[in-house]
Write a protein that holds these residues in place. Sequence first.
Motif, short mmCIF file in Angstrom:
data_model
loop_
_atom_site.label_atom_id
_atom_site.label_comp_id
_atom_site.label_asym_id
_atom_site.label_seq_id
_atom_site.Cartn_x
_atom_site.Cartn_y
_atom_site.Cartn_z
N ASP A 103 -1.50 3.98 -5.49
CA ASP A 103 -2.47 2.99 -5.03
C ASP A 103 -3.68 2.89 -5.95
O ASP A 103 -4.46 1.96 -5.84
N ASP A 104 -3.82 3.85 -6.85
CA ASP A 104 -4.91 3.82 -7.83
C ASP A 104 -4.55 2.77 -8.88
O ASP A 104 -3.52 2.87 -9.55
N LEU A 105 -5.37 1.76 -9.02
CA LEU A 105 -5.05 0.65 -9.91
C LEU A 105 -4.85 1.09 -11.35
O LEU A 105 -4.17 0.42 -12.12
N GLY A 106 -5.40 2.23 -11.74
CA GLY A 106 -5.25 2.71 -13.10
C GLY A 106 -4.04 3.60 -13.31
O GLY A 106 -3.83 4.12 -14.40
N ASN A 107 -3.23 3.80 -12.27
CA ASN A 107 -2.10 4.73 -12.38
C ASN A 107 -0.77 3.97 -12.25
O ASN A 107 -0.03 4.12 -11.28
N LYS A 131 -0.22 8.27 -3.03
CA LYS A 131 -1.65 7.99 -3.08
C LYS A 131 -2.08 7.64 -4.51
O LYS A 131 -2.92 6.76 -4.71
N SER A 132 -1.49 8.29 -5.50
CA SER A 132 -1.79 7.96 -6.90
C SER A 132 -1.33 6.55 -7.24
O SER A 132 -1.95 5.85 -8.04
N LYS A 141 3.04 4.22 -9.74
CA LYS A 141 3.65 3.07 -9.05
C LYS A 141 5.06 2.83 -9.57
O LYS A 141 5.99 2.58 -8.80
N CYS A 164 0.83 -1.20 0.00
CA CYS A 164 0.00 0.00 0.00
C CYS A 164 0.87 1.25 0.00
O CYS A 164 1.23 1.76 1.06
N GLY A 183 0.07 4.20 -0.72
CA GLY A 183 -0.67 5.32 -0.15
C GLY A 183 -0.60 5.37 1.36
O GLY A 183 -0.94 6.37 1.97
#
Length: 102
Positions: free
Chosen positions: A54-58, A51-52, A62, A16, A18
């Motif tokens: 953790d967004d699955l689309g970003n 935090k971005s 990561k 995680c 985020g």
Amino acid sequence: EICLLQKADCIVCPCCNGGMTANKNCGYAYPRSLFLRHHMNQDEYLDQLSKSADDLGNYSAKSLIEYDRSLWGKENGYSEIQLWKMNPVECTPKHHILYLKK
């Protein structure tokens, strides 16, 4: 940090992103690498980038965090850094594993 102090290889399995917190809580300063510190401060890193990530689309956010960790490894004397992916990749969107060789 523990692996660095022990002069040991290190495996990082991020989860995680985020949930990262400032050094007053965990002892780490962010960004981890000097390179990325020239481009963003700790608040930007924790409040926006982590935090971005953790967004699955970003995926790019990561990947930037993994790149930051890799650069930290190089800056701290790790001779080889490899990015591995869990197999199958679809098992989790957080499938990156970093291997840092001393």
